[in-house]
Design an enzyme around this catalytic site. Structure first.
Site, PDB file in Angstrom:
ATOM      1  N   ARG A 167       3.003  17.388 -42.842  1.00  0.00           N
ATOM      2  CA  ARG A 167       3.460  18.066 -41.640  1.00  0.00           C
ATOM      3  C   ARG A 167       3.124  17.192 -40.449  1.00  0.00           C
ATOM      4  O   ARG A 167       2.097  16.495 -40.445  1.00  0.00           O
ATOM      5  CB  ARG A 167       2.791  19.445 -41.485  1.00  0.00           C
ATOM      6  CG  ARG A 167       3.330  20.498 -42.439  1.00  0.00           C
ATOM      7  CD  ARG A 167       4.754  20.890 -42.093  1.00  0.00           C
ATOM      8  NE  ARG A 167       5.279  21.976 -42.895  1.00  0.00           N
ATOM      9  CZ  ARG A 167       6.041  21.835 -43.971  1.00  0.00           C
ATOM     10  NH1 ARG A 167       6.356  20.625 -44.401  1.00  0.00           N
ATOM     11  NH2 ARG A 167       6.487  22.888 -44.621  1.00  0.00           N
ATOM     12  N   GLU A 191       9.289  17.043 -33.872  1.00  0.00           N
ATOM     13  CA  GLU A 191      10.565  17.279 -34.554  1.00  0.00           C
ATOM     14  C   GLU A 191      11.184  18.612 -34.137  1.00  0.00           C
ATOM     15  O   GLU A 191      10.470  19.559 -33.814  1.00  0.00           O
ATOM     16  CB  GLU A 191      10.397  17.210 -36.072  1.00  0.00           C
ATOM     17  CG  GLU A 191       9.472  18.224 -36.703  1.00  0.00           C
ATOM     18  CD  GLU A 191       9.362  18.010 -38.213  1.00  0.00           C
ATOM     19  OE1 GLU A 191       9.947  18.845 -38.939  1.00  0.00           O
ATOM     20  OE2 GLU A 191       8.701  17.056 -38.660  1.00  0.00           O
ATOM     21  N   HIS A 228      12.680  14.301 -41.691  1.00  0.00           N
ATOM     22  CA  HIS A 228      12.125  15.391 -42.506  1.00  0.00           C
ATOM     23  C   HIS A 228      13.037  15.686 -43.701  1.00  0.00           C
ATOM     24  O   HIS A 228      13.436  16.826 -43.942  1.00  0.00           O
ATOM     25  CB  HIS A 228      11.910  16.648 -41.662  1.00  0.00           C
ATOM     26  CG  HIS A 228      10.901  17.591 -42.259  1.00  0.00           C
ATOM     27  ND1 HIS A 228      10.152  18.465 -41.509  1.00  0.00           N
ATOM     28  CD2 HIS A 228      10.517  17.805 -43.551  1.00  0.00           C
ATOM     29  CE1 HIS A 228       9.362  19.185 -42.300  1.00  0.00           C
ATOM     30  NE2 HIS A 228       9.570  18.792 -43.548  1.00  0.00           N
TER      31      HIS A 228
END
Length: 311
Positions: free
Chosen positions: A231, A260, A278
């Site tokens: 993460r 993000e 991602h």
């Protein structure tokens, strides 16, 4: 009558078709559509499919009187309000195990690309520079790889890295009995001081926020590379940018970051940074498996059977 599903994450048409064949799907993949869908269909929604980044709040759970299953498409579930769901008797599940191989593959691809400086070498070639005028970059064999978080994905990364001849160390809350020859370190900083390269594979959330910070990066050293497929919150972006600009570490390859879906402004212009959007867990095979896993959990709940992947 089919159950009504609130779908909060975008998926390809071929995978959405699996859901459309089984549920009444309400798609709401941006904040405005999400709020409107909950307001208009609160009395009907029985299932919610989200992911760890998008999450689902206590207020949203409270707004859905018929909600019976709250699901994360992938393995992460840090932004699902699990306490609120359990207090309401709402079942919880995730996609544990459905994309582990895909994430591990991507992690090794990022590590190889960073250590071998593939983007930089490609750029140099296009500028007319041949290999005789380029730096030599190391092989993976014999390098020490530190893995922050030796869960299911971390172990798959370790297995792949070992096949390249890397020596494996790891940091976890506690040592793992199934870690094989991997060496345990009781702190991220201790692991980084031992390692040549660092891969972050730990769950997100408050407990792991900035687990890779300035001190860890300093311990890693000038030849080190950082890969993050966990993460964005797990790596201190400002500290990483400072370390890269100062030559304190050699490179970084990130699939996740704190800003993000916007790329991290501090890192985007640096030649020794690789960024992907991602997608580490995304492949046709892994997304299909994740969607099918959700369907299996929903079917189990309807039958009164144990969920295949409960949270």
């Amino acid at each position: 009558m089919n159950d009504t599903l609130l779908l909060l994450v975008p998926i390809a048409a071929e995978h959405k078709a699996l859901l459309l064949a089984r549920f009444q799907v309400i798609e709401a993949t941006d904040p405005a559509a999400r709020a409107a869908a909950i307001a208009a269909h609160a009395a009907d929604i029985e299932l919610v499919l989200t992911n760890g980044s998008v999450g689902f709040t206590a207020a949203e759970i409270a707004a859905l009187p018929r909600l019976k299953l709250l699901a994360a498409l992938g393995a992460g579930y840090e932004n699902l309000d699990r306490a609120a769901a359990r207090a309401r008797g709402v079942a919880l599940c995730n996609g544990a195990g459905t994309n582990d191989d895909c994430v591990a593959d991507h992690a090794l691809a990022l590590l190889l690309a960073s250590v071998r400086a593939l983007p930089q070498q490609g750029k140099a070639l296009r500028a007319g520079i041949w290999r005789d005028d380029l730096l030599l970059y190391p092989s993976l064999g014999g390098r020490r790889l530190g893995i922050v978080g030796l869960g299911a994905i971390g172990r798959k990364i370790a297995h792949r890295a070992a096949a390249f001849g890397m020596v494996i160390g790891y940091h976890n809350r506690t040592p793992r009995p199934d870690a094989g020859d991997a060496s345990y370190f009781d702190s991220p900083q201790g692991l980084a001081a031992w390692a040549d390269d660092l891969v972050v594979a730990t769950p997100g959330g408050a407990a792991t926020r900035h687990i890779v910070d300035a001190a860890v990066l300093a311990a890693l050293g000038a030849g080190g590379h950082v890969v993050n497929i966990a993460r964005g919150s797990c790596v201190d972006t400002a500290a990483l940018a400072a370390a890269l600009k100062a030559g304190q570490i050699a490179g970084a390859a990130l699939d996740v970051y704190e800003s993000e879906p916007q790329p991290p402004a501090e890192l985007a212009s640096l030649d020794n940074v690789i960024l992907t959007p991602h997608v580490a867990g995304w492949s046709p095979e892994s997304v299909r498996a994740s969607v099918q896993n959700f369907i299996d959990n929903a079917d189990a709940l309807r039958r009164g059977a144990p969920l295949p992947t409960p949270i």
